[in-house]
Scaffold this active site. Structure first.
Site, PDB file in Angstrom:
ATOM      1  N   GLU A 272      33.829  44.216  48.824  1.00 53.66           N
ATOM      2  CA  GLU A 272      34.508  45.343  48.164  1.00 53.66           C
ATOM      3  C   GLU A 272      34.891  45.001  46.719  1.00 53.66           C
ATOM      4  OE1 GLU A 272      38.031  45.911  50.512  1.00 53.66           O
ATOM      5  OE2 GLU A 272      36.944  46.542  52.300  1.00 53.66           O
ATOM      6  N   CYS A 341      58.675  54.295  24.031  1.00 53.62           N
ATOM      7  CA  CYS A 341      60.037  53.809  23.764  1.00 53.62           C
ATOM      8  C   CYS A 341      60.496  52.850  24.851  1.00 53.62           C
ATOM      9  CB  CYS A 341      60.979  54.989  23.616  1.00 53.62           C
ATOM     10  SG  CYS A 341      60.658  55.801  22.062  1.00 53.62           S
ATOM     11  N   GLU A 342      59.886  51.708  24.879  1.00 54.95           N
ATOM     12  CA  GLU A 342      60.220  50.633  25.821  1.00 54.95           C
ATOM     13  C   GLU A 342      59.910  49.323  25.103  1.00 54.95           C
ATOM     14  OE1 GLU A 342      60.953  50.566  29.265  1.00 54.95           O
ATOM     15  OE2 GLU A 342      60.732  52.696  29.707  1.00 54.95           O
TER      16      GLU A 342
HETATM   17  N1  LLP Z   1      39.585  45.746  48.500  1.00 51.57           N
HETATM   18  C1  LLP Z   1      40.896  45.934  48.707  1.00 51.57           C
HETATM   19  C2  LLP Z   1      41.375  46.219  50.053  1.00 51.57           C
HETATM   20  C3  LLP Z   1      41.783  45.839  47.628  1.00 51.57           C
HETATM   21  O1  LLP Z   1      43.097  46.013  47.833  1.00 51.57           O
HETATM   22  C4  LLP Z   1      41.299  45.567  46.321  1.00 51.57           C
HETATM   23  C5  LLP Z   1      42.210  45.482  45.163  1.00 51.57           C
HETATM   24  C6  LLP Z   1      39.907  45.398  46.159  1.00 51.57           C
HETATM   25  C7  LLP Z   1      39.081  45.485  47.279  1.00 51.57           C
HETATM   26  C8  LLP Z   1      39.275  45.131  44.823  1.00 51.57           C
HETATM   27  O2  LLP Z   1      39.686  43.951  44.269  1.00 51.57           O
HETATM   28  P1  LLP Z   1      38.991  43.419  42.909  1.00 51.57           P
HETATM   29  O3  LLP Z   1      37.542  43.099  43.224  1.00 51.57           O
HETATM   30  O4  LLP Z   1      39.070  44.520  41.916  1.00 51.57           O
HETATM   31  O5  LLP Z   1      39.806  42.259  42.528  1.00 51.57           O
HETATM   32  N2  LLP Z   1      45.973  46.408  39.335  1.00 51.57           N
HETATM   33  C9  LLP Z   1      45.678  45.003  39.475  1.00 51.57           C
HETATM   34  C10 LLP Z   1      44.690  44.747  40.588  1.00 51.57           C
HETATM   35  C11 LLP Z   1      45.121  45.267  41.928  1.00 51.57           C
HETATM   36  C12 LLP Z   1      44.075  45.090  42.972  1.00 51.57           C
HETATM   37  C13 LLP Z   1      44.452  45.729  44.247  1.00 51.57           C
HETATM   38  N3  LLP Z   1      43.469  45.633  45.266  1.00 51.57           N
HETATM   39  C14 LLP Z   1      45.180  44.479  38.132  1.00 51.57           C
HETATM   40  O6  LLP Z   1      45.152  45.238  37.166  1.00 51.57           O
HETATM   41  O7  LLP Z   1      44.872  43.294  38.016  1.00 51.57           O
END
Ligand code: LLP
Length: 412
Positions: A272, A341-342
């Protein structure tokens, strides 16, 4: 040229100067490289065995035009809400290639997923499983599920993006796995067809994911003993990219290691990935509104803020800042701040740049968790998204108008 590149002192995306895109669509704006997304996807696709599946994590960038491209390349999708599932369907994806993770799926979301006959609902608690049983019985429809285990593995990345610790809300422990497995045994309308885990983000060390695979394989034995017919293991996403100097994850070696491990088991593999597909394929472009040089710090005040790119404020994350037109002379150290404004509205600290009022800059590697995490804070309007292929640019999200931003509050 593919992706972001520099030619004769100018920053390009593929074969188009970013300055031209900014002239046409204004700033701030997110710009993506179509070829880079495809290349990143193919790093996974080329390494997979037949029957294995990439389920792109929609949360990283859910623009329907990007989803459509990925669906056309053969991607499945990992969604975390009913609306992400609807986006996939809107983009022409096959729901039978969609897995649904997330700890708080509502009855409406589960009904949608069951009616769309998706590949798998990834169960995250026993309560959720009870709800799935009851909805499938009411709808009189068979539901395919996986159980998401919590392997309790620290990844060492920012604590906000760790998801596989026993103290985190995701997945189930061994006791709950056993309970769900027994409850699911011989139950009409429920088929447990897979096992899933996702331990976090920004991972470059395969051994962490291999450790979670060990837990999946132990759980697999348990489920086989209870008579379940397991088709796949879903090892989640999480491979990291280089923002500054991090070693990026390597899909090819990871997939090869996992494939060896599950070779004799007649199991398909699901991954994923989110960030590693769209992250490096995007940049946020902004314009310098004002310079404010003080005895303490030099501020470059730009027209994009933490509401447009939340990662630096939320995770103290580092994004490379590039000048769109580079000059050879020395720069100055700047703190790059936005209009919000933060005091947390700082997009980059201590960057040496040669910029002045009106110049354009780019925040690199913001194609994942960039636009999707933006907000309307301070009544700022959400910014457009543009995708470039070769030398042609296409707008894939319009800039929000003021009227659109207040529409839900009017005529009540
Ligand atoms: N599968 C599940 C169940 C997940 O919760 C996530 C990410 C992914 C796949 C994908 O993960 P990736 O390959 O993108 O690392 N907002 C944060 C990242 C939060 C990720 C949450 N879950 C950031 O900007 O670093």
């Amino acid at each position: 040229m593919e992706g972001f590149n520099e030619k004769e002192g100018q920053l390009y995306v593929d074969d188009l100067p970013i300055a031209e895109i900014a002239d046409t669509y204004g700033t701030p704006a997110y710009i993506y490289s179509g070829s880079r997304i495809q290349k990143n996807f193919n790093k996974y696709a080329d390494a997979l065995r037949e029957g294995d599946l990439i389920c792109y994590a929609v949360k990283a960038n859910s623009n329907i035009h990007i989803l459509k491209r990925l669906a056309q390349l053969g991607s499945g999708f990992d969604v975390v809400s009913g609306n992400e599932l609807k986006r996939c369907i809107e983009a022409g994806a096959d729901p039978k290639r969609v897995v649904f993770s997330g700890v708080a799926k509502s009855s409406e979301e589960l009904e949608l997923a069951i009616n769309e006959e998706i590949l798998s609902i990834n169960i995250e608690s026993e309560d959720e499983f009870d709800r799935i049983i009851s909805i499938s019985e009411t709808l009189n429809k068979e539901t395919k599920c996986s159980i998401r285990i919590n392997p309790d593995i620290p990844t060492g990345s920012h604590k906000y993006i760790e998801t596989g610790l026993k103290t985190s809300k995701f997945g189930v422990d061994t006791e709950t796995l056993k309970n769900i497995s027994l409850k699911a045994k011989n139950r009409e309308f429920i088929k447990i067809t897979g096992l899933a885990s996702h331990i976090g983000s920004q991972i470059s060390d395969n051994s962490l994911i291999m450790k979670s695979l060990e837990h999946l394989l132990t759980a697999h034995k348990l489920l086989l003993n209870d008579g379940h017919d397991i088709n796949f293991l879903d090892v989640g996403g999480g491979l990291g990219i280089t923002y500054k100097d991090e070693i990026p994850g390597d899909p090819k070696s990871l997939i090869s290691e996992i494939s060896k491990e599950i070779e004799s088991l007649n199991l398909h593999l699901i991954l994923e990935p989110g960030r590693s597909i769209t992250g490096a394929a995007g940049a946020l472009i902004a314009k310098v509104e004002y310079m404010k040089l003080t005895d303490y710090k030099n501020f470059a005040i730009i027209n994009a803020g933490m509401n447009d790119l939340m990662r630096p404020a939320l995770y103290d994350s580092w994004h490379e800042v590039k000048e769109i037109r580079k000059s050879d002379s020395d720069g100055r150290l700047y703190e790059i701040v936005g209009p919000v404004c933060e005091s947390a509205d700082v997009l980059a600290k201590e960057r040496e740049l040669n910029i002045s009022q009106g110049d354009l800059i780019a925040f690199m590697d913001t194609g994942a968790y960039g636009s999707v995490m933006s907000s309307n804070y301070n009544s700022r309007l959400s910014v457009p998204e543009i995708i470039v292929d070769g030398s042609s640019a296409k707008i894939i999200k319009k800039r929000q108008s003021f009227e659109e931003s207040i529409a839900l509050e009017k005529n009540l």
